[in-house]
Design a protein around this motif. Structure first.
Motif, short mmCIF file in Angstrom:
data_model
loop_
_atom_site.label_atom_id
_atom_site.label_comp_id
_atom_site.label_asym_id
_atom_site.label_seq_id
_atom_site.Cartn_x
_atom_site.Cartn_y
_atom_site.Cartn_z
N GLY A 1 -5.11 -2.28 -10.75
CA GLY A 1 -3.94 -1.78 -10.47
C GLY A 1 -3.87 -1.69 -9.22
N ILE A 2 -4.69 -2.15 -8.37
CA ILE A 2 -3.94 -1.96 -6.79
C ILE A 2 -3.47 -2.99 -5.78
CG2 ILE A 2 -4.87 -1.70 -4.65
CD1 ILE A 2 -7.54 -0.58 -5.71
N GLY A 3 -2.48 -2.48 -5.79
CA GLY A 3 -1.41 -3.20 -4.99
C GLY A 3 -1.24 -3.60 -3.34
N ARG A 4 -1.09 -4.17 -2.60
CA ARG A 4 -1.25 -4.26 -1.70
C ARG A 4 -0.31 -5.02 -0.77
NH1 ARG A 4 -6.11 -5.86 2.57
NH2 ARG A 4 -5.12 -4.50 4.69
N LYS A 5 0.97 -4.45 0.82
CA LYS A 5 1.58 -5.19 0.83
C LYS A 5 0.78 -4.68 2.56
CE LYS A 5 5.15 -4.32 4.20
NZ LYS A 5 4.33 -4.87 5.22
N PHE A 6 0.97 -6.36 3.73
CA PHE A 6 0.07 -5.83 4.90
C PHE A 6 0.57 -5.61 6.14
CE2 PHE A 6 -2.19 -9.23 1.33
CZ PHE A 6 -3.60 -8.72 1.73
#
Ligand SMILES: Nc1ncnc2c1ncn2[C@@H]1O[C@H](COP(=O)(O)OP(=O)(O)OP(=O)(O)O)[C@@H](O)[C@H]1O
Ligand SMILES: [Mg+2]
Lengths: 402, 246
Positions: free
Chosen positions: B82-87
């Motif tokens: 459940g960890i999302g990332r925007k670079f």
């Protein structure tokens, strides 16, 4: 359509359009393949006019098998971005697997017939011994190697056509992908795999007749009385059928969300990982599936070639495969077909002595010597000037289809 | 509010250079947190560690109720918890349509076999349209993502982040390349997301941070220099010195 309350566009209902409507190139390809098959059949020596010689029918049938492995290569390389330089090894393994049955079963029939004339009919043990001596005499042995234990069973060897390449790809791919070997390092590793395989096959004591390979594969046990002119057409049909099925299978695999994931892996695999996809599992799936299809293509190819030997799985063969796909156009399945058909037919024409030498006065161009130069230049030219390959020409045609 | 992510005593060295130095940060669920700091402070590297891209030399990264050790998980497994990332640099799949990019991110089964037989259901299609609406790309759904402007790519990546429906959103410099009104929209969106989730935002733009109205962590040379409200940290003498390069 807009939502009455908010004025925002209403979502369209899920697109449940049939597969073939979204993939017009598949319909085109299958139609052309069917037409081609019909024409070749009607003009063949065995079934029709006789305008196409039996050896040409075989070459065309083999070409269809090469198209199939090229399509598989395109899925691995063009769609998933894994430049495998080892897929021809799987092709060869498929050929060896079916070759073992062809050779064993035919030798058994021949020997049974020969011994039937004797006063005392031979026992099964004697028969097996005689078959072994016949097959392995060339490598100075008369014992049947362990791997030939079930060579007399067609179902078993057919299973091997799929299982041997599949398992090799699974184990190799698992080791390589798990260690995150990518790019040129992976290509080198796959080359090492084919090299190891061909060196292994070259040895006399590995049970596959060393550099003699397996021969007489064009004679199909149970149909020994059927002339080659007819058998060649049967195999042509088989090759066309399997190419058609393989094409549809791969077109389906690359068309949906799976295709979206593998193209994403090709373009930026790290990013795909951060979306929660297990990239290694996808690579392994594609690598193994394409290896299995390559094995099947090989199993259809070598009975038409009549002979298979370790030189077939030499590392260079897998490199040619990549060249075909590059010339035909990566990332479009029909491109792979065009590349494989064009280059392999041109190659057999130019190196088979079919093409006339060109006398320049001061120098004569002999195609057997110059073919590789032409191929190399063609490869460089396509890479530099037409990165989309020959298949790129058809892209717009395909798009316009509603 | 309970702690969702706990980073403690983490250090990373690149070729002898200590990019992260005994760093400890917690974030609760739900919470909105801004992370600021001068260039090279280690903000992006911190996100790299949490998402499994960079393995730290020492320290602990614990997640959720079960205190799962994230350092033992692969990147894809971390995304799946459940960890999302925007670079920082927008990374969308340029060759694919906006729709396909969003579909890739949608919270669905991720295995090869499940994906092979996946067909978009009504819920998926509705969700994609909702997201497209939210990020202002409704009329661009069938365009190549590569043809979008820099700002639109930022939006698309934010959309992909939301599509994953993560518990923790790590957002690295979302406002870069956006117009003032787009920035405002982004702050709204992040604040709304933070009502139910943990959201960590890295930004250089102080106006943007101010609008987030949240707790701020200042990083410097790989560790936390100050933490508290924006007014509190901007009054901190050390922070002032760091920002003025003293
Ligand atoms: N893979 C790497 N190899 C070597 N050095 C690295 C690597 N990644 C980051 N660094 C260094 O670590 C330091 C911290 O980098 P990081 O990208 O985390 O900074 P940042 O706070 O995100 O800065 P910015 O605000 O400019 O994005 C920098 O000095 C950077 O050069
Ligand atoms: Mg950064």
């Amino acid at each position: 359509m807009t939502d009455i309350l908010t004025g925002s566009p209403l979502p369209k209902t899920p697109t449940r359009r049939p597969f073939w409507r979204d993939n017009p190139s598949v319909v085109w390809f299958l139609s052309l393949l069917a037409l081609f098959t019909l024409i070749v059949t009607l003009l063949s020596e065995g079934m029709g006019q006789g305008l196409i010689s039996t050896s040409l029918v075989k070459i065309l049938g083999m070409t269809l098998c090469l198209c199939l492995i090229a399509v598989a290569m395109d899925v691995v390389w063009g769609y998933t971005g894994i430049l495998s330089l080892g897929h021809y090894a799987f092709f060869g393994l498929g050929g060896y697997a079916i070759g073992m049955w062809l050779m064993y079963a035919r030798t058994e029939i021949v020997i049974r017939d020969a011994l039937a004339a004797d006063a005392i009919p031979p026992t099964e043990a004697e028969l097996a011994e005689a078959v072994a001596a016949q097959i392995f005499g060339v490598v100075g042995s008369s014992e049947l190697p362990v791997i030939w234990t079930f060579a007399g069973s067609l179902p078993f060897q057919l299973a091997m056509v799929v299982l041997v390449p599949g398992l090799l790809a699974l184990v190799f791919g698992w080791l390589a992908f798990r260690s995150r070997v990518t790019g040129v390092y992976l290509s080198i590793l796959t080359q090492a795999m084919t090299l190891a395989l061909s060196l292994y096959l070259f040895q006399n004591d590995t049970g596959l007749r060393g550099n003699n390979g397996l021969s007489g594969l064009q004679n199909i046990p149970g149909f020994l009385h059927v002339p080659q002119s007819v058998i060649s057409v049967w195999f042509f049909w088989g090759s066309a059928l399997v190419l058609g099925l393989g094409y549809v299978l791969f077109a389906w695999v690359v068309s949906g969300k799976f295709g979206s994931v593998i193209r994403a892996i090709r373009d930026n695999e790290a990013r795909v990982r951060f979306l929660g996809y297990n990239v290694e599992a996808y690579k392994l799936f594609v690598f193994t599936l394409t290896a299995v299809v390559s094995g099947i293509a090989g199993a259809l190819y070598y009975p038409q070639a009549g002979i298979i030997n370790p030189a077939e799985v030499a590392p260079i063969a897998s490199i040619y495969l990549a060249v075909w796909v590059a010339i035909g156009g990566r990332g479009r399945l029909y491109g792979a077909v065009i590349g494989a058909a064009l280059v392999s037919l041109l190659s057999s024409w130019l190196t088979g002595g079919g093409a006339p030498s060109i006398d320049l006065g001061f120098y004569t161009i002999v195609w057997t010597d110059w073919w590789l130069v032409v191929l190399g230049l063609g490869f460089v030219a396509v890479t530099l000037f037409f990165p989309k390959g020959i298949g790129g020409i058809f892209d717009h045609l395909g798009r316009k289809q509603p | 509010m309970r702690t969702l992510l706990e980073v403690s005593g983490v250090s990373v060295t690149f070729d002898g250079f200590r990019a992260i130095n005994n760093l400890s940060i917690d974030i609760a669920e739900p919470e909105l947190r801004a992370v600021i700091g001068p260039n090279g402070a280690g903000k992006t590297t911190f996100m790299d560690i949490v998402t499994g891209k960079t393995k730290p030399d020492s320290g602990k990264v614990l997640w959720g109720e079960m205190s799962t050790d994230l350092l033992r998980l692969s990147e894809s497994a971390i995304a799946k918890v459940g960890i999302g990332r925007k670079f920082q640099k927008p990374t969308v799949f340029e060759d694919q349509s906006v729709r396909d990019n969003l579909a890739l991110a949608l919270r669905n089964k991720r295995g090869p076999f499940a994906v092979l037989f996946w067909k978009p259901g009504m819920a998926d299609v509705t969700r994609i349209h909702e997201l497209a609406d939210e990020i202002g790309l409704s009329d661009r759904l069938d365009h190549r993502a590569g043809d979008l402007s820099h700002g639109q790519k930022q939006w698309l990546e934010i959309g992909m982040l939301l599509a994953q429906d993560p518990r923790l959103l790590l957002v690295d410099e979302p406002a870069a390349g956006m117009t003032p009104s787009e920035r405002e929209h982004t702050t709204d969106l992040l604040k709304r997301a933070a009502r139910t989730r943990a959201v960590m935002v890295i930004e250089h733009d102080m106006e943007f941070i101010r609008r987030l109205e949240c707790r701020v962590t200042v990083l410097h040379e790989g560790s936390v220099l100050a933490e508290g409200s924006l007014d509190h940290v901007t009054k901190n003498q050390q922070v002032i010195d760091v920002y003025l390069g003293r």
